[in-house]
Design a protein around this motif. Structure first.
Motif, PDB file in Angstrom:
ATOM      1  N   ALA A  58       8.905   8.957  -1.621  1.00 21.75           N
ATOM      2  CA  ALA A  58      10.034   8.265  -1.317  1.00 21.75           C
ATOM      3  C   ALA A  58       9.998   7.059  -1.833  1.00 21.75           C
ATOM      4  O   ALA A  58      10.895   6.451  -2.241  1.00 21.75           O
ATOM      5  CB  ALA A  58       9.812   8.055  -0.012  1.00 21.75           C
ATOM      6  N   SER A  59       8.963   6.893  -3.018  1.00 22.52           N
ATOM      7  CA  SER A  59       9.101   5.318  -4.138  1.00 22.52           C
ATOM      8  C   SER A  59      10.084   5.843  -5.182  1.00 22.52           C
ATOM      9  O   SER A  59       9.998   7.076  -5.456  1.00 22.52           O
ATOM     10  CB  SER A  59       7.851   4.694  -4.293  1.00 22.52           C
ATOM     11  OG  SER A  59       8.074   4.908  -5.488  1.00 22.52           O
ATOM     12  N   THR A  60      10.754   4.908  -5.952  1.00 25.25           N
ATOM     13  CA  THR A  60      11.061   5.071  -6.949  1.00 25.25           C
ATOM     14  C   THR A  60      10.636   5.427  -8.057  1.00 25.25           C
ATOM     15  O   THR A  60      11.367   6.588  -9.027  1.00 25.25           O
ATOM     16  CB  THR A  60      12.457   4.371  -7.153  1.00 25.25           C
ATOM     17  OG1 THR A  60      11.898   2.934  -7.290  1.00 25.25           O
ATOM     18  CG2 THR A  60      14.147   4.193  -6.461  1.00 25.25           C
ATOM     19  N   ILE A  83       0.767  -1.395  -0.102  1.00 20.14           N
ATOM     20  CA  ILE A  83      -0.023   0.102  -0.348  1.00 20.14           C
ATOM     21  C   ILE A  83       0.787   1.055   0.321  1.00 20.14           C
ATOM     22  O   ILE A  83       2.051   1.353   0.551  1.00 20.14           O
ATOM     23  CB  ILE A  83      -0.751   0.340   1.321  1.00 20.14           C
ATOM     24  CG1 ILE A  83      -1.556  -1.169   0.676  1.00 20.14           C
ATOM     25  CG2 ILE A  83      -1.580   1.283   0.838  1.00 20.14           C
ATOM     26  CD1 ILE A  83      -2.920  -1.903   2.796  1.00 20.14           C
ATOM     27  N   LEU A  84       0.326   2.028  -1.108  1.00 20.58           N
ATOM     28  CA  LEU A  84       1.474   3.367  -0.737  1.00 20.58           C
ATOM     29  C   LEU A  84       0.742   3.959  -0.526  1.00 20.58           C
ATOM     30  O   LEU A  84      -0.300   5.131  -1.045  1.00 20.58           O
ATOM     31  CB  LEU A  84       1.900   3.811  -2.859  1.00 20.58           C
ATOM     32  CG  LEU A  84       2.301   5.148  -1.800  1.00 20.58           C
ATOM     33  CD1 LEU A  84       4.260   5.060  -1.448  1.00 20.58           C
ATOM     34  CD2 LEU A  84       2.520   5.808  -3.357  1.00 20.58           C
ATOM     35  N   TYR A  85       1.518   4.942   1.256  1.00 30.09           N
ATOM     36  CA  TYR A  85       0.895   5.895   1.799  1.00 30.09           C
ATOM     37  C   TYR A  85       1.266   7.493   0.738  1.00 30.09           C
ATOM     38  O   TYR A  85       2.007   7.416   0.427  1.00 30.09           O
ATOM     39  CB  TYR A  85       1.408   5.578   3.003  1.00 30.09           C
ATOM     40  CG  TYR A  85       0.951   4.832   4.386  1.00 30.09           C
ATOM     41  CD1 TYR A  85      -0.132   4.934   4.831  1.00 30.09           C
ATOM     42  CD2 TYR A  85       1.286   3.959   4.277  1.00 30.09           C
ATOM     43  CE1 TYR A  85      -0.969   3.517   5.837  1.00 30.09           C
ATOM     44  CE2 TYR A  85       1.455   2.384   4.995  1.00 30.09           C
ATOM     45  CZ  TYR A  85      -0.174   2.354   5.446  1.00 30.09           C
ATOM     46  OH  TYR A  85      -0.170   1.451   6.249  1.00 30.09           O
ATOM     47  N   PRO A  86      -0.235   7.986   0.400  1.00 26.41           N
ATOM     48  CA  PRO A  86       0.753   8.809  -0.370  1.00 26.41           C
ATOM     49  C   PRO A  86       1.599   9.825   0.421  1.00 26.41           C
ATOM     50  O   PRO A  86       2.125  10.495  -0.107  1.00 26.41           O
ATOM     51  CB  PRO A  86      -1.395  10.250  -0.031  1.00 26.41           C
ATOM     52  CG  PRO A  86      -2.009   9.787   0.589  1.00 26.41           C
ATOM     53  CD  PRO A  86      -1.489   8.035   1.451  1.00 26.41           C
ATOM     54  N   GLU A  87       1.239  10.050   2.041  1.00 24.89           N
ATOM     55  CA  GLU A  87       2.238  11.086   2.202  1.00 24.89           C
ATOM     56  C   GLU A  87       3.758  10.870   1.765  1.00 24.89           C
ATOM     57  O   GLU A  87       5.078  11.228   2.684  1.00 24.89           O
ATOM     58  CB  GLU A  87       2.466  10.830   3.954  1.00 24.89           C
ATOM     59  CG  GLU A  87       1.890  11.595   4.400  1.00 24.89           C
ATOM     60  CD  GLU A  87       0.244  10.399   4.666  1.00 24.89           C
ATOM     61  OE1 GLU A  87       0.421   9.100   3.672  1.00 24.89           O
ATOM     62  OE2 GLU A  87      -0.686  11.259   5.492  1.00 24.89           O
ATOM     63  N   LEU A  88       4.106   9.153   1.400  1.00 25.88           N
ATOM     64  CA  LEU A  88       5.474   8.689   0.811  1.00 25.88           C
ATOM     65  C   LEU A  88       5.379   8.925  -0.897  1.00 25.88           C
ATOM     66  O   LEU A  88       5.998   7.692  -0.792  1.00 25.88           O
ATOM     67  CB  LEU A  88       5.381   7.152   1.714  1.00 25.88           C
ATOM     68  CG  LEU A  88       5.452   7.386   3.403  1.00 25.88           C
ATOM     69  CD1 LEU A  88       5.464   6.405   3.572  1.00 25.88           C
ATOM     70  CD2 LEU A  88       6.748   7.742   3.277  1.00 25.88           C
ATOM     71  N   ALA A  89       4.389   8.572  -1.285  1.00 23.71           N
ATOM     72  CA  ALA A  89       4.584   8.886  -2.244  1.00 23.71           C
ATOM     73  C   ALA A  89       5.725   9.262  -2.905  1.00 23.71           C
ATOM     74  O   ALA A  89       6.714   9.160  -4.184  1.00 23.71           O
ATOM     75  CB  ALA A  89       4.047   9.510  -3.562  1.00 23.71           C
ATOM     76  N   THR A 127       6.631   0.608  -2.925  1.00 24.51           N
ATOM     77  CA  THR A 127       5.675   1.348  -1.475  1.00 24.51           C
ATOM     78  C   THR A 127       6.910   2.320  -0.728  1.00 24.51           C
ATOM     79  O   THR A 127       6.366   3.369   0.700  1.00 24.51           O
ATOM     80  CB  THR A 127       5.124   0.526  -0.639  1.00 24.51           C
ATOM     81  OG1 THR A 127       6.435   0.386  -0.114  1.00 24.51           O
ATOM     82  CG2 THR A 127       4.393  -0.592  -0.899  1.00 24.51           C
ATOM     83  N   GLY A 128       7.987   2.740  -0.799  1.00 25.04           N
ATOM     84  CA  GLY A 128       8.925   3.665  -0.920  1.00 25.04           C
ATOM     85  C   GLY A 128       9.937   2.885   0.060  1.00 25.04           C
ATOM     86  O   GLY A 128      11.461   3.339  -0.099  1.00 25.04           O
ATOM     87  N   SER A 129       9.810   2.176   0.840  1.00 23.12           N
ATOM     88  CA  SER A 129      10.726   1.717   1.481  1.00 23.12           C
ATOM     89  C   SER A 129      10.524  -0.660   2.088  1.00 23.12           C
ATOM     90  O   SER A 129       9.331   0.079   2.045  1.00 23.12           O
ATOM     91  CB  SER A 129      11.081   2.334   2.835  1.00 23.12           C
ATOM     92  OG  SER A 129      11.962   0.677   3.602  1.00 23.12           O
ATOM     93  N   ILE A 130      11.273  -1.190   1.585  1.00 13.17           N
ATOM     94  CA  ILE A 130      10.838  -2.386   2.369  1.00 13.17           C
ATOM     95  C   ILE A 130      10.888  -2.425   4.435  1.00 13.17           C
ATOM     96  O   ILE A 130       9.925  -3.370   4.254  1.00 13.17           O
ATOM     97  CB  ILE A 130      12.183  -3.318   2.271  1.00 13.17           C
ATOM     98  CG1 ILE A 130      11.617  -4.843   1.871  1.00 13.17           C
ATOM     99  CG2 ILE A 130      13.194  -2.933   2.680  1.00 13.17           C
ATOM    100  CD1 ILE A 130      12.205  -5.485   1.286  1.00 13.17           C
ATOM    101  N   ALA A 188      15.472   6.927   8.388  1.00 11.30           N
ATOM    102  CA  ALA A 188      15.975   7.002   7.240  1.00 11.30           C
ATOM    103  C   ALA A 188      16.009   6.597   6.118  1.00 11.30           C
ATOM    104  O   ALA A 188      16.300   7.756   5.217  1.00 11.30           O
ATOM    105  CB  ALA A 188      17.897   6.511   7.582  1.00 11.30           C
ATOM    106  N   ASP A 189      15.462   5.661   6.048  1.00 15.00           N
ATOM    107  CA  ASP A 189      14.909   4.939   4.823  1.00 15.00           C
ATOM    108  C   ASP A 189      13.995   5.722   4.188  1.00 15.00           C
ATOM    109  O   ASP A 189      13.668   5.043   2.438  1.00 15.00           O
ATOM    110  CB  ASP A 189      14.622   3.700   4.934  1.00 15.00           C
ATOM    111  CG  ASP A 189      13.590   3.883   5.893  1.00 15.00           C
ATOM    112  OD1 ASP A 189      13.452   3.866   6.907  1.00 15.00           O
ATOM    113  OD2 ASP A 189      12.638   2.276   5.778  1.00 15.00           O
TER     114      ASP A 189
END
Ligand code: NAD
Length: 356
Positions: free
Chosen positions: A111-113, A103-109, A256-259, A332-333
């Motif tokens: 952080a995704s590559t 799930i991609l939290y909109p706040e982390l959009a 999703t931005g980070s594992i 950090a991630d």
């Protein structure tokens, strides 16, 4: 609600401390007991899955697992390496269905590559079969090559296999999960090259007849890998074998931005489960206090939903995680410009505070 707490190695203990703190803050009568596993199990009892740890896991209603693995054990014979603990637990507890929501939290959009428009709003579920496939098939080993152009040379070999009932039960899990979502299943295989996966495709198609309300399509694994990066939102539920699922779910983790954000559940036929973050023990950052504990905290939420039927408490945790992300807190991630950088412990504390 007896929970076996198995922190493991590397960042395992650090992230587990935060998840336990969150569980304690819910005010539920959990009984939690910890045991060594992985490299920690080997160091304490000479085996990655000591008998006492296995007994605790079997007696519990659910297992919350950190991560195992430490490069210092790489020279041990395979059966004693930390990673064998997780394979052993899956086998002993008959955990055959691994559910990994991405799930991609909109706040982390950011952080995704991938570009935000490709991933924003992503909500897919990858279901990986856990007990069969090339990871467990026999014969396997290293031998003298019996035929072909390299006859007489040494060769390494493994065996890919799936029993009909193994495919049937995971297909049922996928169709039933889809019924609670967008009612679409994509079965991922390599039917064009592998006999095992032509059989997989045939059986999944047969099981589909029981679920006329769910749409089924089939996709080769190479195409699925490409589509996951090109247009991931077109999927709802993906179901696949052990090895393809291992690879595709890490690929989905990165969307999703980070594992460090990706929880998982491994279930048996009665919804007893083992819950763990999708990442490993991250020895490169262990002990630095910078690991992201959210995947483990979200795994605890999955445990409440699937093993304890406490969807409300699961949602409380998930909403608390959303709230800390909205507040701009980042390990950090998942860090980005303008965010508030926090440690593993600070992130755990913030989730506890947001629960209230
Ligand atoms: P890994 O998932 O441990 O780490 C990959 C990368 O992601 C590293 O850069 C790491 O720092 C980062 N990372 C992982 N989790 C993070 C988190 N919570 N917060 C921030 N960053 C995070 O994979 P690896 O490096 O290939 O393997 C390390 C060890 O873990 C190996 O011994 C491997 O066998 C083991 N492993 C265990 C499991 C498991 O316990 N289920 C799964 C995969 C790998």
């Amino acid at each position: 609600m007896k929970i076996a707490i198995l922190p493991g190695d590397g960042i395992g203990p650090e992230i587990m401390t935060q998840a336990v703190k969150v569980l304690n803050a819910l005010g539920e009568p959990f009984e939690m007991e910890s045991a060594d596993v992985g490299g920690a199990g080997y160091a304490a009892a000479g085996h990655p899955l000591p008998p006492a740890t296995l007994a605790l896991a079997k007696a519990a209603d659910a297992v919350l697992f950190g991560a195992v693995g430490d490069f210092k054990y790489d020279s041990l014979e395979r059966s004693l390496r930390p990673e064998q603990a997780i394979l052993g637990l899956r086998k002993e507890l008959q955990l055959f269905a691994n559910l990994r929501p991405a799930i991609l939290y909109p706040e982390l959009a950011g952080a995704s590559t991938l570009k935000p428009e490709i991933v924003s709003g992503l909500d897919i579920l990858i279901i990986r079969e856990l007990t069969g496939d090339i990871y467990f098939g026999k014969p396997r080993g290293v031998r003298e090559c019996p035929d072909g152009p390299f006859k007489g040379d040494r060769e390494g070999f493994d065996t890919m296999r799936y029993a009909e009932s193994e495919i049937r039960r995971i297909a049922h899990v996928a169709f039933q999960a889809a019924q609670k979502r967008d009612k679409r299943v994509t079965s991922v295989d390599k039917a064009n090259v592998l006999e095992t996966f032509q059989f997989w495709r045939d059986i999944v198609t047969e099981v589909h007849q029981d679920y006329p309300d769910v749409a089924l399509d089939h996709m080769y694994v190479d195409n699925a890998a490409m589509q996951l990066v090109r247009a991931p939102k077109k999927f709802d539920v993906l179901v696949t074998g052990n090895m393809f699922g291992d690879i595709l779910s890490d690929c989905a983790a990165m969307l999703t931005g980070s594992i460090g954000m990706l929880p998982s559940a491994s279930l048996d036929a009665n919804n007893k489960g083992l819950y763990e973050p999708s990442h490993g023990s991250a020895p490169d950052i262990a002990g630095k206090g910078i690991a992201n504990p959210l995947a483990t905290i979200l795994s605890a939420a999955m445990m409440l939903r699937y093993s304890f039927d406490k969807a409300e408490q699961a949602e409380r945790i998930e909403n608390a995680v959303k709230s800390v992300l909205r507040q701009g807190l980042r390990t950090a991630d998942i860090d980005e410009a303008g965010a508030l950088r926090v440690s593993t412990e600070e992130m755990g504390n913030a989730v506890v505070k947001a629960l209230a």
